[in-house]
Design a protein around this motif. Structure first.
Motif, PDB file in Angstrom:
ATOM      1  N   CYS A   1       0.850  -1.201   0.000  1.00 20.99           N
ATOM      2  CA  CYS A   1       0.000   0.000   0.000  1.00 20.99           C
ATOM      3  C   CYS A   1       0.878   1.241   0.000  1.00 20.99           C
ATOM      4  CB  CYS A   1      -0.901   0.032   1.239  1.00 20.99           C
ATOM      5  SG  CYS A   1      -1.615  -1.553   1.692  1.00 20.99           S
ATOM      6  N   PRO A   2       0.891   1.994  -1.093  1.00 22.68           N
ATOM      7  CA  PRO A   2       1.756   3.174  -1.151  1.00 22.68           C
ATOM      8  C   PRO A   2       1.289   4.243  -0.149  1.00 22.68           C
ATOM      9  CG  PRO A   2       0.563   2.833  -3.233  1.00 22.68           C
ATOM     10  CD  PRO A   2       0.084   1.806  -2.293  1.00 22.68           C
ATOM     11  N   PRO A   3       2.239   4.835   0.623  1.00 19.90           N
ATOM     12  CA  PRO A   3       1.837   5.864   1.567  1.00 19.90           C
ATOM     13  C   PRO A   3       1.338   7.124   0.841  1.00 19.90           C
ATOM     14  CG  PRO A   3       4.214   5.395   1.735  1.00 19.90           C
ATOM     15  CD  PRO A   3       3.682   4.567   0.630  1.00 19.90           C
ATOM     16  N   PRO A   4       0.498   7.943   1.484  1.00 23.52           N
ATOM     17  CA  PRO A   4       0.050   7.817   2.870  1.00 23.52           C
ATOM     18  C   PRO A   4      -0.874   6.610   3.066  1.00 23.52           C
ATOM     19  CG  PRO A   4      -1.122   9.618   1.786  1.00 23.52           C
ATOM     20  CD  PRO A   4      -0.070   9.146   0.821  1.00 23.52           C
ATOM     21  N   MET A   5      -0.611   5.858   4.118  1.00 24.76           N
ATOM     22  CA  MET A   5      -1.410   4.659   4.385  1.00 24.76           C
ATOM     23  C   MET A   5      -1.590   4.471   5.885  1.00 24.76           C
ATOM     24  SD  MET A   5       0.764   2.221   5.761  1.00 24.76           S
ATOM     25  CE  MET A   5       0.709   0.560   5.169  1.00 24.76           C
ATOM     26  N   ALA A   6      -2.650   3.767   6.256  1.00 24.02           N
ATOM     27  CA  ALA A   6      -2.875   3.416   7.663  1.00 24.02           C
ATOM     28  C   ALA A   6      -3.635   2.096   7.686  1.00 24.02           C
ATOM     29  CB  ALA A   6      -3.679   4.506   8.368  1.00 24.02           C
ATOM     30  N   VAL A   7      -3.027   1.079   8.289  1.00 23.45           N
ATOM     31  CA  VAL A   7      -3.692  -0.237   8.352  1.00 23.45           C
ATOM     32  C   VAL A   7      -3.636  -0.802   9.769  1.00 23.45           C
ATOM     33  CG1 VAL A   7      -3.196  -0.860   5.945  1.00 23.45           C
ATOM     34  CG2 VAL A   7      -1.593  -1.531   7.740  1.00 23.45           C
ATOM     35  N   VAL A   8      -4.620  -1.659  10.085  1.00 22.28           N
ATOM     36  CA  VAL A   8      -4.521  -2.517  11.266  1.00 22.28           C
ATOM     37  C   VAL A   8      -4.480  -3.959  10.772  1.00 22.28           C
ATOM     38  CG1 VAL A   8      -5.405  -1.250  13.256  1.00 22.28           C
ATOM     39  CG2 VAL A   8      -7.013  -2.166  11.570  1.00 22.28           C
ATOM     40  N   VAL A   9      -3.676  -4.761  11.469  1.00 20.95           N
ATOM     41  CA  VAL A   9      -3.451  -6.145  11.065  1.00 20.95           C
ATOM     42  C   VAL A   9      -3.798  -7.067  12.225  1.00 20.95           C
ATOM     43  CG1 VAL A   9      -1.681  -7.780  10.380  1.00 20.95           C
ATOM     44  CG2 VAL A   9      -1.611  -5.462   9.475  1.00 20.95           C
ATOM     45  N   PRO A  10      -4.937  -7.749  12.149  1.00 21.63           N
ATOM     46  CA  PRO A  10      -5.278  -8.704  13.205  1.00 21.63           C
ATOM     47  C   PRO A  10      -4.834 -10.110  12.806  1.00 21.63           C
ATOM     48  CG  PRO A  10      -7.180  -8.369  11.796  1.00 21.63           C
ATOM     49  CD  PRO A  10      -6.032  -7.602  11.162  1.00 21.63           C
ATOM     50  N   GLY A  11      -4.624 -10.970  13.784  1.00 17.65           N
ATOM     51  CA  GLY A  11      -4.376 -12.366  13.419  1.00 17.65           C
ATOM     52  C   GLY A  11      -3.688 -13.175  14.492  1.00 17.65           C
TER      53      GLY A  11
ATOM     54  N   ALA B   1      -1.696 -19.962  32.967  1.00 16.83           N
ATOM     55  CA  ALA B   1      -2.884 -19.095  32.994  1.00 16.83           C
ATOM     56  C   ALA B   1      -2.741 -17.852  32.119  1.00 16.83           C
ATOM     57  CB  ALA B   1      -3.206 -18.687  34.423  1.00 16.83           C
ATOM     58  N   SER B   2      -1.487 -17.449  31.857  1.00 18.48           N
ATOM     59  CA  SER B   2      -1.325 -16.242  31.037  1.00 18.48           C
ATOM     60  C   SER B   2      -0.524 -16.465  29.758  1.00 18.48           C
ATOM     61  CB  SER B   2      -0.690 -15.125  31.878  1.00 18.48           C
ATOM     62  OG  SER B   2       0.495 -15.596  32.478  1.00 18.48           O
ATOM     63  N   HIS B   3      -0.133 -17.710  29.461  1.00 24.42           N
ATOM     64  CA  HIS B   3       0.629 -17.994  28.232  1.00 24.42           C
ATOM     65  C   HIS B   3      -0.018 -19.099  27.408  1.00 24.42           C
ATOM     66  CE1 HIS B   3       3.655 -16.093  30.821  1.00 24.42           C
ATOM     67  NE2 HIS B   3       4.189 -15.654  29.688  1.00 24.42           N
ATOM     68  N   SER B   4       0.045 -18.904  26.098  1.00 29.68           N
ATOM     69  CA  SER B   4      -0.446 -19.924  25.178  1.00 29.68           C
ATOM     70  C   SER B   4       0.522 -19.967  23.995  1.00 29.68           C
ATOM     71  CB  SER B   4      -1.852 -19.548  24.715  1.00 29.68           C
ATOM     72  OG  SER B   4      -2.224 -20.330  23.619  1.00 29.68           O
ATOM     73  N   PHE B   5       0.704 -21.128  23.386  1.00 26.13           N
ATOM     74  CA  PHE B   5       1.641 -21.204  22.256  1.00 26.13           C
ATOM     75  C   PHE B   5       1.050 -20.555  21.009  1.00 26.13           C
ATOM     76  CE2 PHE B   5      -0.764 -25.111  22.574  1.00 26.13           C
ATOM     77  CZ  PHE B   5      -1.354 -25.171  21.318  1.00 26.13           C
ATOM     78  N   MET B   6      -0.236 -20.279  21.055  1.00 26.61           N
ATOM     79  CA  MET B   6      -0.887 -19.559  19.959  1.00 26.61           C
ATOM     80  C   MET B   6      -1.757 -18.492  20.583  1.00 26.61           C
ATOM     81  SD  MET B   6      -3.895 -19.050  18.236  1.00 26.61           S
ATOM     82  CE  MET B   6      -4.962 -20.333  18.862  1.00 26.61           C
ATOM     83  N   PHE B   7      -1.652 -17.275  20.115  1.00 26.09           N
ATOM     84  CA  PHE B   7      -2.541 -16.218  20.611  1.00 26.09           C
ATOM     85  C   PHE B   7      -2.793 -15.219  19.489  1.00 26.09           C
ATOM     86  CE2 PHE B   7       0.918 -13.128  21.547  1.00 26.09           C
ATOM     87  CZ  PHE B   7       2.011 -13.972  21.615  1.00 26.09           C
ATOM     88  N   HIS B   8      -3.423 -14.110  19.820  1.00 28.77           N
ATOM     89  CA  HIS B   8      -3.829 -13.151  18.776  1.00 28.77           C
ATOM     90  C   HIS B   8      -3.298 -11.762  19.058  1.00 28.77           C
ATOM     91  CE1 HIS B   8      -6.662 -16.469  18.551  1.00 28.77           C
ATOM     92  NE2 HIS B   8      -6.936 -16.103  17.321  1.00 28.77           N
ATOM     93  N   GLN B   9      -2.949 -11.079  17.999  1.00 32.40           N
ATOM     94  CA  GLN B   9      -2.529  -9.692  18.124  1.00 32.40           C
ATOM     95  C   GLN B   9      -3.308  -8.824  17.154  1.00 32.40           C
ATOM     96  OE1 GLN B   9       1.746  -9.599  17.363  1.00 32.40           O
ATOM     97  NE2 GLN B   9       2.167  -9.737  19.555  1.00 32.40           N
ATOM     98  N   VAL B  10      -3.372  -7.539  17.479  1.00 29.38           N
ATOM     99  CA  VAL B  10      -3.736  -6.538  16.475  1.00 29.38           C
ATOM    100  C   VAL B  10      -2.608  -5.525  16.490  1.00 29.38           C
ATOM    101  CG1 VAL B  10      -5.333  -4.730  15.764  1.00 29.38           C
ATOM    102  CG2 VAL B  10      -6.234  -6.830  16.756  1.00 29.38           C
ATOM    103  N   GLU B  11      -2.010  -5.314  15.312  1.00 33.91           N
ATOM    104  CA  GLU B  11      -0.989  -4.278  15.178  1.00 33.91           C
ATOM    105  C   GLU B  11      -1.508  -3.231  14.223  1.00 33.91           C
ATOM    106  OE1 GLU B  11       3.259  -4.954  14.566  1.00 33.91           O
ATOM    107  OE2 GLU B  11       2.957  -6.971  15.384  1.00 33.91           O
ATOM    108  N   GLY B  12      -0.927  -2.052  14.309  1.00 35.49           N
ATOM    109  CA  GLY B  12      -1.332  -0.993  13.390  1.00 35.49           C
ATOM    110  C   GLY B  12      -0.131  -0.184  12.962  1.00 35.49           C
ATOM    111  N   ILE B  13      -0.243   0.421  11.795  1.00 31.11           N
ATOM    112  CA  ILE B  13       0.834   1.286  11.310  1.00 31.11           C
ATOM    113  C   ILE B  13       0.215   2.395  10.453  1.00 31.11           C
ATOM    114  CG2 ILE B  13       1.329  -0.086   9.213  1.00 31.11           C
ATOM    115  CD1 ILE B  13       4.351   0.487   9.805  1.00 31.11           C
ATOM    116  N   ALA B  14       0.761   3.616  10.622  1.00 35.21           N
ATOM    117  CA  ALA B  14       0.310   4.746   9.799  1.00 35.21           C
ATOM    118  C   ALA B  14       1.551   5.446   9.261  1.00 35.21           C
ATOM    119  CB  ALA B  14      -0.529   5.713  10.623  1.00 35.21           C
ATOM    120  N   VAL B  15       1.578   5.711   7.979  1.00 40.78           N
ATOM    121  CA  VAL B  15       2.755   6.328   7.350  1.00 40.78           C
ATOM    122  C   VAL B  15       2.319   7.511   6.495  1.00 40.78           C
ATOM    123  CG1 VAL B  15       4.706   5.959   5.775  1.00 40.78           C
ATOM    124  CG2 VAL B  15       3.964   4.103   7.289  1.00 40.78           C
ATOM    125  N   ASP B  16       3.024   8.609   6.680  1.00 40.53           N
ATOM    126  CA  ASP B  16       2.793   9.801   5.849  1.00 40.53           C
ATOM    127  C   ASP B  16       4.019  10.696   5.995  1.00 40.53           C
ATOM    128  OD1 ASP B  16       1.628  11.703   4.223  1.00 40.53           O
ATOM    129  OD2 ASP B  16      -0.208  11.875   5.409  1.00 40.53           O
TER     130      ASP B  16
END
Ligand code: 2NL
Length: 349
Positions: A192-202, A212-227
Motif C-alpha cells: 500500500c503506497p503511503p500515505p497509508m494506515a492499516v490494522v493487522v489482526p491475526g 494461565a497467562s501464556h499460550s503457544f498460539m494467541f492473537h494480536q492486532v498491530e497498526g501502522i500509519a505512514v505519511d
C-alpha cells in the motif's frame, strides 16, 4: 304401485358426494335410512299393496336399501381417512416455539472486531498476511538481528523446509510460524503506497509453556500509519481516541519509555483502570493502571527494508494482544479458557 329406485339412489349419491363432514353425512343417513326416512316410508307402504305387487316392490326397496348402505359406508370410510390425515399434518401454531440454539462469535473474534472497528473509524484499513512467514518478514525487515534471542529455535516455531521445486518454484524456502503480526505490516508497507494506515489482526505463535497467562498460539492486532511529517503526537491522539472508545470516555493514558527493535522511540502504554477509575483495586493490582499495548515511531531501517525512502516518510506503529485486552475488559482470569471450547464459558459472552 311403483317407485323410481334409481332416481332416489342418484339423488342420494349426489348429496352424499358433497358431504365434507361426518355430521352432514349422519343427517343424510337419517333422511334415507332413518326410522322416518325414505326407505322406511317405502317399507310402510308394502301392507297396502296387493300380493302380486308386494314381491317386486319389496325386492326393489331392499335393493335400494342395500345400495344406499353401501354408499354411506364408503363415504364414511373416506371421511374417516381424510380426518386422520388432517390430524397428522395439523400444525398448532398457537403452541410455544422451540428456541433454536443460536450461534455467536467467539469472545476473541468479538474483541478483535471491537479493536479493528475502533481503528477503522479512525481511518485505518484492515490488512491480513500469512501465518507461515519467511525469516525476512518476521525478523530481518523488522530490524531484529540474527543474534537476537527471539530468533533462537526455542522462541519460534520453524517449519520443516519445504521443497518448492516440486510446486514449480526453484530452491528451498525456510518458513516459520509468525511470532507477531508485524511481518504482515511489512507486507502492507510493500503493497500500500503511503500515505497509508492499516490494522493487522491475526494469530501468532510462540513455543511458550502453557499456563494461565501464556499460550503457544494467541492473537494480536498491530497498526501502522505512514505519511510525510507524522509525529509522536499523532500516535498519542490515535491511541487515546482508541482507548476511550474501547474502555470508556473517562479513560486516561500514560506512556512509559520502552524498547522495540522496530520502533524508535518506543513506549509502553497504560490506561487508567476502568474498574476503579485509577484508585487501585484487584484488577490493576492496586496500581490504578493497566498495561495494554506497545508502540513507537517506525524505525528507519524498517522503512528501508520495505523499499520506502526513510528520509521522506515518517510513521507510527503499535501492537496489542487480543487475549490480554479481552481478559481485562471481560474479567477472564485464565487464557486457556479461550481455547478449551467449553460452551459454558463461551456462551457467557
Ligand atoms: C506489543 C508491541 C508493537 C509494533 C508492534 C511495528 C511494525 C512495523 C514497524 C514498526 Cl512493520 N512497528 N509494530 C511497534 C511497536 C510495538 O507491539 O506489545 N505487542 C503485543
Amino acid at each position: 304401485m311403483s317407485f323410481d329406485g334409481a332416481h332416489i339412489l342418484e339423488e342420494a349419491r349426489a348429496q352424499i358426494g358433497v358431504c365434507a363432514q361426518k355430521e352432514s353425512l349422519d343427517a343424510l343417513r337419517i333422511k334415507y335410512l332413518g326410522r322416518k326416512g325414505v326407505v322406511q316410508d317405502l317399507m310402510g307402504r308394502i301392507p297396502t299393496l296387493s300380493a302380486e305387487e308386494r314381491r317386486s316392490f319389496g325386492a326393489g326397496v331392499n335393493e335400494l336399501k342395500k345400495n344406499l348402505e353401501a354408499l354411506f359406508t364408503e363415504k364414511e370410510t373416506g371421511l374417516a381417512a381424510a380426518a386422520a390425515g388432517a390430524a397428522k399434518d395439523f400444525v398448532d401454531i398457537t403452541l410455544p416455539g422451540k428456541t433454536p440454539l443460536s450461534g455467536r462469535l467467539h469472545l476473541l473474534s468479538q474483541v478483535e472486531g471491537e479493536i479493528c472497528g475502533a481503528f477503522s473509524r479512525l481511518g485505518f484499513r484492515v490488512f491480513k498476511g500469512p501465518e507461515a512467514e519467511t525469516e525476512f518478514h518476521n525478523f530481518e525487515a523488522l530490524n531484529i538481528p540474527l543474534d537476537h534471542p527471539s530468533r533462537d529455535a526455542f522462541d519460534t516455531f520453524y517449519l520443516r523446509p519445504f521443497d518448492v521445486s516440486r510446486s514449480g518454484f526453484s530452491g528451498r524456502e525456510k518458513k516459520l510460524l509468525r511470532s507477531h503480526t508485524s511481518p504482515a505490516q511489512i507486507r502492507a508497507l510493500k503493497t500500500c503506497p503511503p500515505p497509508m494506515a492499516v490494522v493487522v489482526p491475526g494469530r501468532v505463535y510462540r513455543p511458550d509453556a502453557v499456563d494461565a497467562s501464556h499460550s503457544f498460539m494467541f492473537h494480536q492486532v498491530e497498526g501502522i500509519a505512514v505519511d510525510k511529517g507524522i509525529r509522536f503526537s499523532d500516535l498519542k491522539g490515535v491511541l487515546i481516541a482508541f482507548a476511550k472508545e474501547m474502555f470508556g470516555a473517562e479513560t486516561r493514558m500514560r506512556f512509559r519509555p520502552s524498547f522495540f527493535p522496530f520502533t524508535e522511540p518506543s513506549a509502553e502504554v497504560d490506561i487508567s483502570c476502568f474498574a476503579c477509575k485509577g484508585q487501585g483495586c484487584s484488577v490493576c493490582k492496586k496500581s490504578g493502571w493497566l498495561e495494554i499495548l506497545g508502540c513507537g515511531m517506525v524505525h528507519p531501517h524498517v522503512f528501508k527494508s520495505a523499499g520506502l525512502d526513510e528520509k521522506k516518510w515518517r510513521g507510527f506503529a503499535f501492537g496489542m494482544g487480543v487475549e490480554r485486552v479481552a481478559m481485562l475488559k471481560y474479567g477472564v482470569n485464565d487464557i486457556r479458557l479461550f481455547f478449551e471450547n467449553d460452551i459454558r464459558f463461551l456462551e457467557q459472552f
